[in-house]
Write a protein that holds these residues in place. Structure first.
Motif, PDB file in Angstrom:
ATOM      1  N   UNK A   2       0.486 -19.673  11.869  1.00 44.39           N
ATOM      2  CA  UNK A   2      -0.528 -20.582  11.374  1.00 44.39           C
ATOM      3  C   UNK A   2      -1.857 -19.848  11.203  1.00 44.39           C
ATOM      4  N   UNK A  93      -1.673 -33.882  19.026  1.00 47.04           N
ATOM      5  CA  UNK A  93      -0.360 -33.236  19.120  1.00 47.04           C
ATOM      6  C   UNK A  93       0.728 -34.230  18.719  1.00 47.04           C
ATOM      7  N   UNK A  94       1.578 -33.803  17.795  1.00 51.23           N
ATOM      8  CA  UNK A  94       2.559 -34.754  17.255  1.00 51.23           C
ATOM      9  C   UNK A  94       3.996 -34.389  17.637  1.00 51.23           C
ATOM     10  N   UNK A  95       4.141 -33.517  18.608  1.00 49.62           N
ATOM     11  CA  UNK A  95       5.482 -33.058  18.978  1.00 49.62           C
ATOM     12  C   UNK A  95       6.155 -32.258  17.869  1.00 49.62           C
ATOM     13  N   UNK A  96       5.373 -31.836  16.931  1.00 49.29           N
ATOM     14  CA  UNK A  96       5.893 -31.035  15.830  1.00 49.29           C
ATOM     15  C   UNK A  96       6.049 -29.601  16.325  1.00 49.29           C
ATOM     16  N   UNK A  97       7.099 -28.939  15.894  1.00 42.22           N
ATOM     17  CA  UNK A  97       7.269 -27.554  16.345  1.00 42.22           C
ATOM     18  C   UNK A  97       6.277 -26.684  15.579  1.00 42.22           C
ATOM     19  N   UNK A  98       5.274 -26.222  16.283  1.00 45.19           N
ATOM     20  CA  UNK A  98       4.250 -25.455  15.570  1.00 45.19           C
ATOM     21  C   UNK A  98       4.163 -24.062  16.178  1.00 45.19           C
ATOM     22  N   UNK A  99       3.801 -23.135  15.349  1.00 38.62           N
ATOM     23  CA  UNK A  99       3.627 -21.779  15.850  1.00 38.62           C
ATOM     24  C   UNK A  99       2.226 -21.352  15.470  1.00 38.62           C
ATOM     25  N   UNK A 100       1.400 -21.036  16.451  1.00 39.86           N
ATOM     26  CA  UNK A 100       0.068 -20.566  16.094  1.00 39.86           C
ATOM     27  C   UNK A 100      -0.193 -19.200  16.717  1.00 39.86           C
ATOM     28  N   UNK A 130      -8.429 -28.372  27.984  1.00 36.70           N
ATOM     29  CA  UNK A 130      -7.169 -28.385  27.243  1.00 36.70           C
ATOM     30  C   UNK A 130      -7.003 -27.158  26.342  1.00 36.70           C
ATOM     31  N   UNK A 133      -6.234 -24.094  28.257  1.00 35.14           N
ATOM     32  CA  UNK A 133      -4.872 -24.215  28.785  1.00 35.14           C
ATOM     33  C   UNK A 133      -3.856 -23.862  27.695  1.00 35.14           C
ATOM     34  N   UNK A 134      -4.075 -24.409  26.494  1.00 41.39           N
ATOM     35  CA  UNK A 134      -3.160 -24.097  25.377  1.00 41.39           C
ATOM     36  C   UNK A 134      -3.128 -22.600  25.089  1.00 41.39           C
ATOM     37  N   UNK A 137      -1.332 -20.683  27.815  1.00 38.67           N
ATOM     38  CA  UNK A 137       0.117 -20.912  27.688  1.00 38.67           C
ATOM     39  C   UNK A 137       0.681 -20.132  26.513  1.00 38.67           C
ATOM     40  N   UNK A 138      -0.123 -19.995  25.475  1.00 36.84           N
ATOM     41  CA  UNK A 138       0.322 -19.201  24.324  1.00 36.84           C
ATOM     42  C   UNK A 138       0.529 -17.745  24.756  1.00 36.84           C
ATOM     43  N   UNK A 141       3.635 -17.656  26.634  1.00 37.08           N
ATOM     44  CA  UNK A 141       4.743 -17.861  25.696  1.00 37.08           C
ATOM     45  C   UNK A 141       5.036 -16.601  24.898  1.00 37.08           C
TER      46      UNK A 141
ATOM     47  N   UNK B  14       3.904 -26.961  28.996  1.00 38.31           N
ATOM     48  CA  UNK B  14       3.007 -26.477  27.947  1.00 38.31           C
ATOM     49  C   UNK B  14       3.377 -25.045  27.521  1.00 38.31           C
ATOM     50  N   UNK B  15       3.718 -24.211  28.500  1.00 38.17           N
ATOM     51  CA  UNK B  15       4.142 -22.838  28.180  1.00 38.17           C
ATOM     52  C   UNK B  15       5.419 -22.880  27.341  1.00 38.17           C
ATOM     53  N   UNK B  18       5.265 -23.478  23.768  1.00 32.45           N
ATOM     54  CA  UNK B  18       4.789 -22.372  22.931  1.00 32.45           C
ATOM     55  C   UNK B  18       5.935 -21.470  22.467  1.00 32.45           C
ATOM     56  N   UNK B  19       7.104 -21.625  23.095  1.00 32.21           N
ATOM     57  CA  UNK B  19       8.234 -20.791  22.674  1.00 32.21           C
ATOM     58  C   UNK B  19       8.817 -21.374  21.390  1.00 32.21           C
ATOM     59  N   UNK B  45      11.313 -32.897  20.948  1.00 29.81           N
ATOM     60  CA  UNK B  45      11.089 -32.539  19.538  1.00 29.81           C
ATOM     61  C   UNK B  45      12.412 -32.582  18.758  1.00 29.81           C
ATOM     62  N   UNK B  48      13.221 -32.907  14.960  1.00 23.48           N
ATOM     63  CA  UNK B  48      13.024 -31.814  14.007  1.00 23.48           C
ATOM     64  C   UNK B  48      14.202 -30.838  13.998  1.00 23.48           C
ATOM     65  N   UNK B  66      12.569 -27.466  11.929  1.00 26.84           N
ATOM     66  CA  UNK B  66      11.488 -27.520  10.965  1.00 26.84           C
ATOM     67  C   UNK B  66      10.216 -27.093  11.694  1.00 26.84           C
ATOM     68  N   UNK B  67       9.551 -26.069  11.195  1.00 25.10           N
ATOM     69  CA  UNK B  67       8.264 -25.706  11.798  1.00 25.10           C
ATOM     70  C   UNK B  67       7.171 -26.265  10.889  1.00 25.10           C
ATOM     71  N   UNK B  68       5.927 -25.802  11.063  1.00 26.69           N
ATOM     72  CA  UNK B  68       4.823 -26.310  10.252  1.00 26.69           C
ATOM     73  C   UNK B  68       5.148 -26.291   8.764  1.00 26.69           C
TER      74      UNK B  68
END
Lengths: 179, 343
Positions: A2, A93-100, A130, A133-134, A137-138, A141, B14-15, B18-19, B45, B48, B66-68
């Motif tokens: 992203x 946050x929409x529970x969407x799988x996001x990668x940033x 928050x 924290x994100x 966690x990133x 991750x 939360x961690x 991120x995976x 999730x 998706x 499905x990602x972004x």
């Protein structure tokens, strides 16, 4: 994957605004000054400030003691909050799988060893920030990139099932409080 | 080492958020505890994700997500230990042992190319455990089935087992051209009854065509190379949507079908598309009352095809008042008979 969020240039605005400043004392008695916009990123601190009735006039005369956070972590936290104080609010946050991807400035700030990172997360959790924290966690991750399950197990300190079973057995074998 | 399990549950979750899904899947393989943690994250999730099963020259389950901005995919394959010994030089990652959440024993190897190879004494038994593992992790049924050029008996056993799990398969692409025995064909057809939308290709022999009396009841059924769809078989196909190409049906067969519909048969049918030998609409409508219309209003019908509004439509009515539109479209060189039932 992203887009890296833009970091606003804050210095000019800060001078113009003549911001309200607060003093925070860490558990090891280090004193930090933090602006109102920055301190608002911490729900815990802002609630405390509100409840104590601190105002622009009396803020600097009433330092806030934070007994659960040491000076080292507080320094990182204050830097982070000042850096991000004018960021736009994150979409819900929409529970969407996001990668940033973590912005480079933050990656450098959080390039610390695992023990320090763990302590920083505890502090961040306590202060309820928050965004930090994100980001922490990133960082954790990111340790999983291209790792096998066995490597992940070691990186994250996950006991094997056999170790877990042994632990459970020894716990059940040991005498209880009455025994 | 980062002591992940010492974090409070929310930070730990939360961690794991991120995976990416492939990393989370690998994390789930670490231990029973990691599996439970990964599951907590994955089920939140799971809208998706979709799971697909491939039964072909090997057995694999794929996880699409499905990602972004893109769809991504990884797959887990079941192999015999014998295969592992043969192909050991291909994969660079080390072999690992795991119990797939207590359902083992198994050995597996993960790769950076988003694939997991698992190795079992018996690949069918192993594949069932693998499916169970993935379905449990995402709390999802199998969404898509691909079945082609496979060991029919082993794959039928797998299908039989899948049918005992919760949920039905949304879409199936089943190619049975390689199946020579009528008995095996029957066995497989028995096991794909729970597929909602089925894309079926098969080349049955004359004995099967003569003797098979099964009902073909699907939400949507598409048959290519449908020479075996004779009138008696068409009568046994009560689907919401039915598309059959390559039939040897005659105008008279379709006429008989329409008369049965008018008399209350085929209550499920909403849309039917038949590639008939030679379409003669007047012969098809012989002995049937109809109304000819030039302007078509697709809105009143359940499913609409992209058709030219200037085409002629023949409106027929059932004894219970239900209305259907009949029309002919072109598909390549062929004419196609279509029927759409009013909502």
């Amino acid at each position: 994957m992203s887009v890296e969020p833009e970091v606003p240039i804050v210095q000019v605005e800060e001078v113009r605004e003549n911001p309200v400043l607060y003093k925070i004392i860490s558990s090891d008695n280090h004193v930090f000054t933090i602006s109102e916009h920055a301190v608002k990123l911490s729900k815990t601190l802002w609630d405390l400030i509100t409840n104590l009735g601190l105002t622009a006039e009396n803020a600097l005369d009433n330092p806030i003691p934070v007994e659960n956070v040491n000076g080292k972590n507080m320094e990182t936290i204050v830097q982070f909050c000042e850096r991000h104080k004018y960021d736009e609010e994150e979409p819900e946050y929409t529970n969407y799988i996001r990668e940033f991807v973590l912005p480079e400035w933050d990656r450098q700030l959080l390039s610390i060893d695992n023990e320090e990172l763990f302590q920083l997360i505890l502090a961040t959790n306590y202060l309820d920030i928050q965004k930090l924290m994100d980001y922490c966690c990133r960082v954790i991750g990111d340790m999983a990139k291209d790792k096998t399950p066995e490597e992940l197990r070691i990186i994250y300190g996950i006991p094997t099932d056999a170790e877990d079973d042994a632990l459970e057995r020894s716990a059940s074998d040991s005498p209880g409080p009455s025994g | 080492m980062f002591p992940l399990l010492l974090l409070d549950p929310i930070s730990c979750e939360n961690v794991l958020n991120q995976l990416n899904p492939y990393e989370l899947f690998k994390f789930s393989l670490c231990s029973k505890i990691s599996n439970r943690l990964a599951r907590n994250v994955a089920v939140k999730v799971n809208d998706f994700f979709s799971l697909d099963i491939h039964l072909d020259d090997s057995y694999s389950i794929g996880i699409q997500y499905e990602t972004d901005h893109v769809f991504e995919y990884f797959s887990c394959r079941s192999n015999t230990i014998h295969n592992m010994l043969e192909g050991s030089s291909i994969l660079s990652k080390p072999m690992e042992n795991g119990k797939l959440n207590g359902n083992g024993p198994s050995m597996f190897r993960t790769s950076d190319e988003k694939s997991v190879e698992t190795y079992w004494e018996d690949e069918v038994v192993g594949f069932k455990l693998l499916i169970e593992y993935v379905m449990n992790l995402y709390d999802k049924p199998i969404d898509i089935l691909y079945f082609q050029k496979t060991d029919s008996l082993k794959s039928t056993e797998i299908l039989k087992w899948i049918n005992t799990r919760k949920g039905s398969i949304r879409f199936g692409h089943v190619d049975l051209c390689h199946v020579n025995s009528d008995q095996t064909l029957s066995l497989i057809l028995d096991q794909i009854k729970n597929v909602n939308e089925l894309d079926l290709v098969m080349l049955p022999g004359s004995e099967f065509i003569k003797n098979d009396t099964r009902k073909y009841e699907f939400k949507e059924l598409t048959i290519t190379n449908g020479y075996w769809v004779t009138l008696p078989r068409l009568v046994n196909m009560n689907c919401n949507i039915l598309n059959v190409s390559g039939t040897e049906l005659t105008n008279s067969d379709v006429n008989s079908f329409l008369k049965m519909w008018i008399n209350g048969g085929f209550d499920k049918i909403k849309l039917m598309s038949l590639n008939v030998l030679e379409v003669d609409i007047l012969k098809i409508l012989e002995g049937i009352q109809y109304q000819e219309k030039n302007n078509y209003s697709g809105e009143s019908f359940s499913v609409s095809l992209d058709i030219n509004k200037n085409d002629i439509f023949y409106i027929i009515c059932r004894t219970d008042g239900l209305v259907a539109s009949i029309y002919v479209t072109k598909f390549g060189k062929h004419l196609v008979f279509n029927m759409e039932v009013e909502k």
